[in-house]
Design an enzyme around this catalytic site. Sequence first.
Site, PDB file in Angstrom:
ATOM      1  N   GLU A 124       0.821  -1.218   0.000  1.00  0.00           N
ATOM      2  CA  GLU A 124       0.000   0.000   0.000  1.00  0.00           C
ATOM      3  C   GLU A 124       0.848   1.259   0.000  1.00  0.00           C
ATOM      4  O   GLU A 124       1.212   1.777   1.061  1.00  0.00           O
ATOM      5  CB  GLU A 124      -0.928   0.027   1.234  1.00  0.00           C
ATOM      6  CG  GLU A 124      -2.020  -1.011   1.192  1.00  0.00           C
ATOM      7  CD  GLU A 124      -2.947  -0.950   2.410  1.00  0.00           C
ATOM      8  OE1 GLU A 124      -2.718  -0.119   3.328  1.00  0.00           O
ATOM      9  OE2 GLU A 124      -3.908  -1.737   2.447  1.00  0.00           O
ATOM     10  N   GLU A 136      -6.038  -7.558  -0.336  1.00  0.00           N
ATOM     11  CA  GLU A 136      -6.269  -7.401   1.101  1.00  0.00           C
ATOM     12  C   GLU A 136      -7.581  -6.665   1.333  1.00  0.00           C
ATOM     13  O   GLU A 136      -7.862  -5.670   0.677  1.00  0.00           O
ATOM     14  CB  GLU A 136      -5.127  -6.603   1.749  1.00  0.00           C
ATOM     15  CG  GLU A 136      -5.240  -6.552   3.269  1.00  0.00           C
ATOM     16  CD  GLU A 136      -4.222  -5.619   3.899  1.00  0.00           C
ATOM     17  OE1 GLU A 136      -3.007  -5.779   3.675  1.00  0.00           O
ATOM     18  OE2 GLU A 136      -4.662  -4.707   4.635  1.00  0.00           O
TER      19      GLU A 136
HETATM   20  C1  IDC Z   1      -2.412  -3.785  10.629  1.00  0.00           C
HETATM   21  C2  IDC Z   1      -2.524  -4.940  11.607  1.00  0.00           C
HETATM   22  C3  IDC Z   1      -2.141  -4.467  12.990  1.00  0.00           C
HETATM   23  C4  IDC Z   1      -0.745  -3.839  12.924  1.00  0.00           C
HETATM   24  C5  IDC Z   1      -0.731  -2.725  11.870  1.00  0.00           C
HETATM   25  C6  IDC Z   1       0.648  -2.103  11.694  1.00  0.00           C
HETATM   26  O1  IDC Z   1      -3.845  -5.440  11.569  1.00  0.00           O
HETATM   27  O2  IDC Z   1      -2.144  -5.551  13.897  1.00  0.00           O
HETATM   28  O3  IDC Z   1      -0.424  -3.301  14.181  1.00  0.00           O
HETATM   29  O4  IDC Z   1      -1.124  -3.259  10.626  1.00  0.00           O
HETATM   30  O5  IDC Z   1       1.570  -3.038  11.250  1.00  0.00           O
HETATM   31  C7  IDC Z   1      -3.733  -2.210   5.970  1.00  0.00           C
HETATM   32  C8  IDC Z   1      -2.383  -2.807   5.958  1.00  0.00           C
HETATM   33  C9  IDC Z   1      -2.216  -3.818   7.067  1.00  0.00           C
HETATM   34  C10 IDC Z   1      -2.914  -3.355   8.329  1.00  0.00           C
HETATM   35  C11 IDC Z   1      -4.422  -3.299   8.043  1.00  0.00           C
HETATM   36  C12 IDC Z   1      -5.256  -2.889   9.254  1.00  0.00           C
HETATM   37  O6  IDC Z   1      -2.046  -3.374   4.701  1.00  0.00           O
HETATM   38  O7  IDC Z   1      -0.837  -3.978   7.300  1.00  0.00           O
HETATM   39  O8  IDC Z   1      -2.669  -4.303   9.343  1.00  0.00           O
HETATM   40  N1  IDC Z   1      -4.650  -2.390   6.932  1.00  0.00           N
HETATM   41  O9  IDC Z   1      -4.897  -1.615   9.669  1.00  0.00           O
HETATM   42  N2  IDC Z   1      -4.257  -1.410   5.059  1.00  0.00           N
HETATM   43  C13 IDC Z   1      -5.478  -1.035   5.446  1.00  0.00           C
HETATM   44  C14 IDC Z   1      -5.754  -1.654   6.652  1.00  0.00           C
END
Ligand code: IDC
Length: 280
Positions: free
Chosen positions: A118, A206
């Site tokens: 992303e 995702e």
């Molecule tokens: C989130 C995980 C969380 C972690 C965070 C930072 O769920 O546990 O602490 O990342 O690493 C994304 C991202 C994905 C995110 C997810 C939710 O690709 O890494 O995971 N998210 O925030 N994009 C939109 C949402």
Amino acid sequence: QLKGVSTHGMSWYPEYTNQKTFTQMKKKWGINTVRLAVYTAGDNGYCTGDAKNRKALEKKIDQGVQYATKAGLYVIIDWHILSDGNPKTYEKQSLAFFKKMASKYKKNTNVIYEICNEPNGGTSWETIRSYAKKVVKAIRARDKNAVILVGTPNWSQDVDIAAERPLKGYKNVMYTLHFYAGTHGEYLREKAQKALDKGLPLFVSEFGISDASGNGNLNKTEGSKWMKFLRKNKIGYVGWNLSNKDESSALLKSSCKKTSGFTNGNLTPWGKWLLKEFKK
Ligand code: IDC
């Protein structure tokens, strides 16, 4: 239509990448794809951790590919940029990584490469495109046909902008659209529709139905609208995330200490919802 599950960060939740779980997800959950999320930055990220950590991650990826192959699953190797919003930040490392991966897995026709999870922080499509050109070229020099997923601006949402000037000269390249139904609704589907109308191949590598933080309430109503849209347009989708972390986007309850042999009772409300979708 590919459908599957994404791991959480492979440095933090490596235990779920095991043969039993991958086979169960294929046979009982009905998925055909698994995504291995390799965070590039942050605590023990591929580019920010030490050499030992990098080695451990590569070993885990290798196991993931072998387990997925044995289970009969497609497997996405995800260069999970996030806090490092611009894919150019670690472009050198990315090129070395994908050269290594593509050489290793060129005979695994089930391997899919996702070259930047992303992009964010205002990174433009032109910047992503110039990064993607280099990485796709490096992969193609080693693996002629593998599907390659390219991230889009604004946390992989601005697919309409990518559609105005996609990469030229390469086959089997798709563009990623990410959504969290608690935050993203109709306006994002409209952007996706614009991209589809221009003929851009989309892939949802995702998604979730919580809010974009990966936590908060689930929005099942909006989630169902999204699934309808994905089915109608035959877009592949991968749900976030295979872990028992105490957050609403985790598929397993935090009380579940097992790493395989999951029962329905081990699943969170999101996990239950997603498994029903897989069976539709
Ligand atoms: C989130 C995980 C969380 C972690 C965070 C930072 O769920 O546990 O602490 O990342 O690493 C994304 C991202 C994905 C995110 C997810 C939710 O690709 O890494 O995971 N998210 O925030 N994009 C939109 C949402």
